[in-house]
Design a protein around this motif. Structure first.
Motif, PDB file in Angstrom:
ATOM      1  N   ARG A   1      27.636 -49.287 -58.159  1.00 34.22           N
ATOM      2  CA  ARG A   1      28.492 -50.589 -57.454  1.00 34.22           C
ATOM      3  C   ARG A   1      27.509 -51.102 -56.578  1.00 34.22           C
ATOM      4  O   ARG A   1      27.469 -52.210 -56.621  1.00 34.22           O
ATOM      5  CB  ARG A   1      29.876 -49.770 -56.651  1.00 34.22           C
TER       6      ARG A   1
ATOM      7  N   THR B   1      27.641 -51.270 -67.310  1.00 35.95           N
ATOM      8  CA  THR B   1      28.853 -50.892 -66.606  1.00 35.95           C
ATOM      9  C   THR B   1      28.613 -48.836 -66.959  1.00 35.95           C
ATOM     10  O   THR B   1      29.470 -48.959 -67.442  1.00 35.95           O
ATOM     11  CB  THR B   1      30.131 -51.629 -67.861  1.00 35.95           C
TER      12      THR B   1
ATOM     13  N   LEU C   1      31.721 -47.001 -65.013  1.00 34.53           N
ATOM     14  CA  LEU C   1      32.526 -47.500 -64.069  1.00 34.53           C
ATOM     15  C   LEU C   1      33.684 -47.822 -64.748  1.00 34.53           C
ATOM     16  O   LEU C   1      33.893 -47.473 -65.776  1.00 34.53           O
ATOM     17  CB  LEU C   1      31.979 -49.015 -64.410  1.00 34.53           C
ATOM     18  N   ASP C   2      35.105 -47.449 -64.129  1.00 36.08           N
ATOM     19  CA  ASP C   2      36.593 -47.104 -64.494  1.00 36.08           C
ATOM     20  C   ASP C   2      36.637 -48.429 -64.981  1.00 36.08           C
ATOM     21  O   ASP C   2      36.012 -49.793 -64.671  1.00 36.08           O
ATOM     22  CB  ASP C   2      36.894 -47.056 -63.325  1.00 36.08           C
TER      23      ASP C   2
ATOM     24  N   SER D   1      36.871 -52.285 -62.889  1.00 36.75           N
ATOM     25  CA  SER D   1      35.622 -52.489 -62.283  1.00 36.75           C
ATOM     26  C   SER D   1      34.343 -52.865 -63.381  1.00 36.75           C
ATOM     27  O   SER D   1      34.371 -53.690 -63.113  1.00 36.75           O
ATOM     28  CB  SER D   1      34.750 -51.261 -61.571  1.00 36.75           C
ATOM     29  N   ARG D   2      34.937 -52.523 -64.827  1.00 36.94           N
ATOM     30  CA  ARG D   2      34.459 -53.542 -65.810  1.00 36.94           C
ATOM     31  C   ARG D   2      34.466 -54.335 -66.131  1.00 36.94           C
ATOM     32  O   ARG D   2      33.904 -55.640 -66.272  1.00 36.94           O
ATOM     33  CB  ARG D   2      34.186 -52.065 -67.427  1.00 36.94           C
TER      34      ARG D   2
ATOM     35  N   VAL E   1      36.028 -56.849 -63.638  1.00 39.49           N
ATOM     36  CA  VAL E   1      35.537 -57.392 -62.844  1.00 39.49           C
ATOM     37  C   VAL E   1      34.421 -57.904 -63.530  1.00 39.49           C
ATOM     38  O   VAL E   1      33.171 -58.819 -63.090  1.00 39.49           O
ATOM     39  CB  VAL E   1      35.619 -56.709 -61.723  1.00 39.49           C
ATOM     40  N   LEU E   2      33.217 -56.810 -63.415  1.00 36.46           N
ATOM     41  CA  LEU E   2      32.104 -57.145 -63.511  1.00 36.46           C
ATOM     42  C   LEU E   2      31.171 -57.854 -64.960  1.00 36.46           C
ATOM     43  O   LEU E   2      30.967 -58.580 -64.965  1.00 36.46           O
ATOM     44  CB  LEU E   2      30.698 -55.773 -64.072  1.00 36.46           C
TER      45      LEU E   2
END
Length: 95
Positions: free
Chosen positions: A4, A24, A27-28, A31-32, A34-35
């Motif tokens: 992160r 990714t 990542l949860d 979060s994925r 959002v990325l």
């Protein structure tokens, strides 16, 4: 957390080109997402994003052009739709 931090640092500045290697991984799902949204925003702002991934869904969502590398050689290249048409009809064959 290190992943992160790396991703956050790349969002602070405005470089013309960003390299993202398996961004990714680890990542949860939230979060994925959002990325992915941040990558789309950067591209819309004119940033070139070079992304490596083994996740076909990620490539399908984010890529305009996908080069497929097999044994160090370019095996195929095209848009997600082009590659699906080609590979879907014949299956994957390594050159």
């Amino acid at each position: 957390m290190r992943r992160r931090l790396d991703l956050g640092a790349s969002l602070i500045s405005s470089p013309p080109v960003i390299f993202r290697d398996e961004p990714t991984t680890g990542l949860d799902p939230l979060s994925r997402t959002v990325l992915w949204d941040s990558v789309r925003k950067q591209v819309a702002e004119g940033v070139t994003v070079l992304l490596t991934t083994q996740h076909l869904e990620e490539a399908d969502q984010l890529a305009h052009c996908i080069p497929v590398i097999d044994k160090g050689r370019l095996a195929a290249e095209g848009t997600p739709a082009e590659l699906k048409r080609r590979i879907g009809a014949t299956g994957w064959r390594s050159p």
